[in-house]
Design a protein around this motif. Structure first.
Motif, mmCIF file in Angstrom:
data_model
loop_
_atom_site.group_PDB
_atom_site.id
_atom_site.type_symbol
_atom_site.label_atom_id
_atom_site.label_comp_id
_atom_site.label_asym_id
_atom_site.label_seq_id
_atom_site.Cartn_x
_atom_site.Cartn_y
_atom_site.Cartn_z
ATOM 1 N N CYS A 1 0.611 -1.744 0.161
ATOM 2 C CA CYS A 1 0.521 0.332 -0.109
ATOM 3 C C CYS A 1 1.148 1.477 0.038
ATOM 4 N N THR A 2 1.345 1.787 -1.603
ATOM 5 C CA THR A 2 2.355 3.268 -1.318
ATOM 6 C C THR A 2 1.608 4.056 -1.777
ATOM 7 N N PRO A 3 0.252 4.698 -1.305
ATOM 8 C CA PRO A 3 -0.215 6.299 -1.761
ATOM 9 C C PRO A 3 0.557 7.283 -1.321
ATOM 10 N N GLY B 1 -3.757 -12.160 7.486
ATOM 11 C CA GLY B 1 -2.932 -13.082 7.940
ATOM 12 C C GLY B 1 -1.775 -12.711 6.921
ATOM 13 N N VAL B 2 -1.640 -12.187 6.334
ATOM 14 C CA VAL B 2 -0.283 -11.475 4.835
ATOM 15 C C VAL B 2 0.319 -10.413 5.195
ATOM 16 N N PRO B 3 1.386 -10.024 5.651
ATOM 17 C CA PRO B 3 2.175 -9.083 6.231
ATOM 18 C C PRO B 3 1.811 -7.808 4.979
ATOM 19 N N VAL B 4 2.053 -6.692 5.641
ATOM 20 C CA VAL B 4 1.640 -5.096 5.152
ATOM 21 C C VAL B 4 3.106 -4.478 5.157
ATOM 22 N N VAL B 5 3.388 -4.243 3.588
ATOM 23 C CA VAL B 5 4.381 -2.756 3.343
ATOM 24 C C VAL B 5 3.506 -1.566 3.113
ATOM 25 N N ALA B 6 3.573 -1.198 3.719
ATOM 26 C CA ALA B 6 2.388 0.269 3.483
ATOM 27 C C ALA B 6 3.529 1.697 3.642
ATOM 28 N N ALA B 7 3.575 2.460 3.389
ATOM 29 C CA ALA B 7 3.767 4.383 3.299
ATOM 30 C C ALA B 7 2.979 4.752 4.138
ATOM 31 N N ALA B 8 4.266 5.200 4.918
ATOM 32 C CA ALA B 8 4.224 6.134 6.039
ATOM 33 C C ALA B 8 3.160 7.214 6.491
ATOM 34 N N VAL B 9 2.000 6.818 5.856
ATOM 35 C CA VAL B 9 1.432 8.233 5.438
ATOM 36 C C VAL B 9 -0.820 7.793 6.295
ATOM 37 N N GLY B 10 -1.083 9.037 7.126
ATOM 38 C CA GLY B 10 -2.119 9.215 7.498
ATOM 39 C C GLY B 10 -2.635 7.891 8.282
ATOM 40 N N GLY B 11 -3.359 7.131 8.250
ATOM 41 C CA GLY B 11 -3.791 5.950 8.995
ATOM 42 C C GLY B 11 -3.537 4.570 8.807
ATOM 43 N N LEU B 12 -2.204 4.207 7.260
ATOM 44 C CA LEU B 12 -1.601 3.273 8.110
ATOM 45 C C LEU B 12 -0.927 2.985 8.931
ATOM 46 N N ASP C 1 -1.270 4.232 12.180
ATOM 47 C CA ASP C 1 -1.801 3.230 12.754
ATOM 48 C C ASP C 1 -2.242 2.005 12.833
ATOM 49 N N THR C 2 -2.476 1.585 11.640
ATOM 50 C CA THR C 2 -2.767 0.049 11.308
ATOM 51 C C THR C 2 -1.839 -0.468 10.781
ATOM 52 N N VAL C 3 -0.830 -0.815 10.908
ATOM 53 C CA VAL C 3 0.505 -1.008 10.646
ATOM 54 C C VAL C 3 1.266 -1.069 11.376
ATOM 55 N N VAL C 4 2.012 -1.943 12.229
ATOM 56 C CA VAL C 4 2.982 -1.097 13.309
ATOM 57 C C VAL C 4 3.934 -1.794 12.434
ATOM 58 N N ASP C 5 4.879 -0.937 11.958
ATOM 59 C CA ASP C 5 6.015 -1.255 11.903
ATOM 60 C C ASP C 5 7.222 -2.039 12.608
ATOM 61 N N GLY C 6 7.135 -3.322 11.611
ATOM 62 C CA GLY C 6 7.809 -4.117 12.635
ATOM 63 C C GLY C 6 7.681 -5.360 13.283
ATOM 64 N N VAL C 7 6.637 -5.104 12.923
ATOM 65 C CA VAL C 7 5.552 -6.503 14.771
ATOM 66 C C VAL C 7 4.580 -6.865 13.081
ATOM 67 N N THR C 8 3.798 -5.900 12.467
ATOM 68 C CA THR C 8 2.532 -6.256 11.094
ATOM 69 C C THR C 8 2.361 -6.386 9.805
ATOM 70 N N GLY C 9 4.364 -5.785 9.936
ATOM 71 C CA GLY C 9 4.353 -4.961 8.517
ATOM 72 C C GLY C 9 5.132 -4.169 8.282
ATOM 73 N N VAL C 10 6.063 -3.489 7.642
ATOM 74 C CA VAL C 10 7.281 -2.956 6.967
ATOM 75 C C VAL C 10 6.215 -1.335 6.779
ATOM 76 N N HIS C 11 7.049 -0.156 7.450
ATOM 77 C CA HIS C 11 6.608 1.535 6.742
ATOM 78 C C HIS C 11 7.881 1.705 5.938
ATOM 79 N N VAL C 12 7.256 2.240 4.636
ATOM 80 C CA VAL C 12 8.647 2.862 4.247
ATOM 81 C C VAL C 12 8.387 4.492 3.467
ATOM 82 N N PRO C 13 8.971 4.958 3.037
ATOM 83 C CA PRO C 13 8.695 6.266 3.188
ATOM 84 C C PRO C 13 7.274 6.493 1.239
ATOM 85 N N ALA C 14 6.790 7.194 1.550
ATOM 86 C CA ALA C 14 5.571 7.286 0.614
ATOM 87 C C ALA C 14 6.576 7.763 -0.691
#
Ligand code: UDP
Length: 410
Positions: free
Chosen positions: A296-298, A314-325, A327-340
């Motif tokens: 998810c890279t909006p 049960g799928v890991p999420v790689v998400a841009a660290a913006v807005g609601g993402l 809160d929902t995706v915890v970096d290093g726990v449920t997925g990975v944050h990346v810069p948008a």
């Protein structure tokens, strides 16, 4: 409690994935369903966009949908609906004089405007959810933003006039404080996920390459699918499936689909990118389960339901660290944050994750736990009713609630 749910452009009855049909439609449908199941009497007011629609529909889920005559009875882009909001407000005001809801919950700024106007004469408490803010959209889209000029000023008015704001994430709280909404009138109630539909166990769609990435959303530039396509260039043995837009047969007419395919050609990854078109709700869990990671890279994201749906599967999420993402995706726990909008950073993180099946499993398990415990619609429904009560909703015949818990942010 008798609840009036106002969602001017986003009907809970339409299929998802088209340009103007996404998270808000789903949010209104799921929230109305769960509130009806809990015994509340819910009526959704949405604009009539087809002459053949009946004035009123009773859904299987138990809530009613009233099709409000405002503007031409055909699809109109939401950014052109503002001139019709006076008619919308007059219609709902008349309905509410005859059949007074205990609380109104409006979604998106134009519904908020119509609701505060219509509720003024009757004193019905209004809870408002913005879903997305004009100020944020203008910041990111600038000249490409087709919102009416009045939007930002009107959002300030709604923020001030509504009895309570139900923000969907903590990032939105900060934006609203900047708009002048007092913090004591803002609660955070996230969007939810259907944890019975989105589960880790069940069918998974077949994949063609060693690894599969999946991205889902409306086919609009701000969803940043092109970032994922660019990243693919340096992620070997991996395919990317993008779901969203019109159904597969009509994808050829979609300008954004064509732009993405051209981008994939230019990047040299066209043989590993599949545009699946609109994927029906029933087919989405199998698609998500087929992914080694959901991407998810909006550019920005007011909430973002897709990460929750992936987590619940049960799928890991790689998400841009913006807005609601954030809160929902915890970096290093449920997925990975990346810069948008940084394909290079995305590719690095994805390569690391794809090479580490144990970490993917761990993120998947943690994501599923988090989705089920914090984001089930039942839980979101209960939190929402608390916000209605804090706004002053008193079911007809019930005693007034104890003194309001001013200052509290859920
Ligand atoms: N969606 C879907 N099929 C599609 C594309 C999207 O069911 O082909 C759903 C997606 O699963 C999610 C919603 O539409 O539940 C989009 O919500 P999100 O909050 O991710 O984005 P928004 O549309 O609100 O910007």
């Amino acid at each position: 409690m008798r609840i009036g749910m106002v969602s001017e452009h986003a009907s809970p009855l339409v299929a998802l994935g088209d340009v103007d049909a996404g998270g808000q439609n789903l949010h209104v449908a799921e929230l109305s369903t769960v509130l009806s199941r809990a015994g509340h009497d819910v009526t959704v007011y949405t604009r009539r966009d087809d002459p053949d629609l009946p004035e009123e529909v009773r859904t299987d889920a138990g809530y009613r949908v009233v099709h409000v005559p405002a503007g031409p009875p055909r699809p109109v882009p939401k950014d052109q609906l503002f001139p019709h909001m006076g008619d919308f407000a007059r219609f709902i005001e008349q309905r509410w004089q005859a059949e007074r809801p205990d609380v109104v919950h409006s979604h998106f700024w134009m519904s908020g405007l119509a609701s505060v106007l219509a509720a003024r004469s009757t004193g019905i408490p209004v809870v408002h959810t913005f879903h997305t803010l004009g100020m944020v959209k203008r910041r990111h889209q600038d000249g490409a933003d087709t919102s009416p000029e009045e939007r930002i000023a009107m959002e300030r008015t709604v923020g001030k006039q509504a009895d309570r704001i139900a923000a969907t994430c903590s990032d939105e709280v900060f934006e609203q404080i900047r708009m002048g909404v007092p913090r004591s009138r803002i609660s955070v109630v996230p969007c939810g996920v259907d944890v019975d539909r989105f589960t880790p166990n069940g069918e998974a769609a077949p994949k063609e390459h060693k690894h599969r990435l999946v991205a889902v959303g409306r086919l609009v530039p701000r969803k940043g699918f092109d970032t994922a396509i660019s990243a693919l260039r340096s992620i070997p043995d991996t395919e990317l499936v993008i779901a969203g837009g019109p159904d597969e047969g009509r994808l050829g007419d979609d300008p954004e689909a064509n732009r993405l395919l051209e981008h994939a050609e230019r990047t040299g990854v066209a043989d590993r990118v599949l545009l699946a078109g609109q994927v029906l709700r029933k087919d989405l869990p199998a698609l998500l389960r087929s992914a080694d990671a959901v991407v998810c890279t909006p550019w920005y994201e007011p909430f973002g339901m897709v990460p929750l749906e992936a987590m619940a599967c049960g799928v890991p999420v790689v998400a841009a660290a913006v807005g609601g993402l954030t809160d929902t995706v915890v970096d290093g726990v449920t997925g990975v944050h990346v810069p948008a909008q940084r394909p290079d950073a995305l590719a690095t993180k994805l390569r690391g994750l794809l090479a580490d099946p144990a970490r993917r499993d761990a993120y998947g398990i943690a994501g599923c736990d988090r989705a089920r415990s914090r984001y089930s619609w039942d839980r979101v429904g209960m939190d929402t009713v608390q916000v209605y009560e804090r706004a002053g909703a008193v079911p007809a015949g019930a005693a007034a609630p104890a003194e309001e818990m001013a200052g509290e942010v859920l």
